[in-house]
Design a protein around this motif. Structure first.
Motif, PDB file in Angstrom:
ATOM      1  N   MET A   1       0.854  -1.160   0.000  1.00  0.00           N
ATOM      2  CA  MET A   1       0.000   0.000   0.000  1.00  0.00           C
ATOM      3  C   MET A   1       0.912   1.238   0.000  1.00  0.00           C
ATOM      4  N   PRO A   2       0.658   2.173  -0.869  1.00  0.00           N
ATOM      5  CA  PRO A   2       1.495   3.371  -0.909  1.00  0.00           C
ATOM      6  C   PRO A   2       1.402   4.143   0.411  1.00  0.00           C
ATOM      7  N   PRO A   3       2.491   4.758   0.826  1.00  0.00           N
ATOM      8  CA  PRO A   3       2.490   5.477   2.101  1.00  0.00           C
ATOM      9  C   PRO A   3       1.361   6.502   2.243  1.00  0.00           C
ATOM     10  N   ALA A   4       1.015   7.174   1.188  1.00  0.00           N
ATOM     11  CA  ALA A   4      -0.042   8.192   1.269  1.00  0.00           C
ATOM     12  C   ALA A   4      -1.416   7.589   1.567  1.00  0.00           C
ATOM     13  N   ALA A   5      -1.602   6.303   1.271  1.00  0.00           N
ATOM     14  CA  ALA A   5      -2.886   5.652   1.485  1.00  0.00           C
ATOM     15  C   ALA A   5      -2.986   4.977   2.856  1.00  0.00           C
ATOM     16  N   ARG A   6      -1.880   4.898   3.564  1.00  0.00           N
ATOM     17  CA  ARG A   6      -1.866   4.228   4.865  1.00  0.00           C
ATOM     18  C   ARG A   6      -2.477   5.130   5.938  1.00  0.00           C
ATOM     19  N   PRO A   7      -3.210   4.521   6.882  1.00  0.00           N
ATOM     20  CA  PRO A   7      -3.763   5.339   7.964  1.00  0.00           C
ATOM     21  C   PRO A   7      -2.645   5.821   8.882  1.00  0.00           C
TER      22      PRO A   7
END
Length: 58
Positions: A1-7
């Motif tokens: 999961m791309p870092p920007a999409a991680r909670p």
């Protein structure tokens, strides 16, 4: 999961507080906050949850 999409840590913590509250437990005790004001900050504004696919730890 791309870092920007991680909670974020705070989004995960807010979810934990929400789930404990919904289950009838004291979320302040779970969050280890010394006052209820800190817990309320996490409880506010976290109503719309975004579902993300499960990740795998390799």
């Amino acid at each position: 999961m791309p870092p920007a999409a991680r909670p974020t840590f705070h989004e995960i913590r807010a979810l934990s507080i929400h789930l404990y509250s919904e289950a009838g437990y004291d979320p302040q005790a779970r969050a280890a906050h010394t006052d209820s004001k800190s817990t309320r900050i996490y409880q506010r504004g976290h109503v719309d949850w975004v579902e993300v696919p499960a990740g795998e730890v390799g």
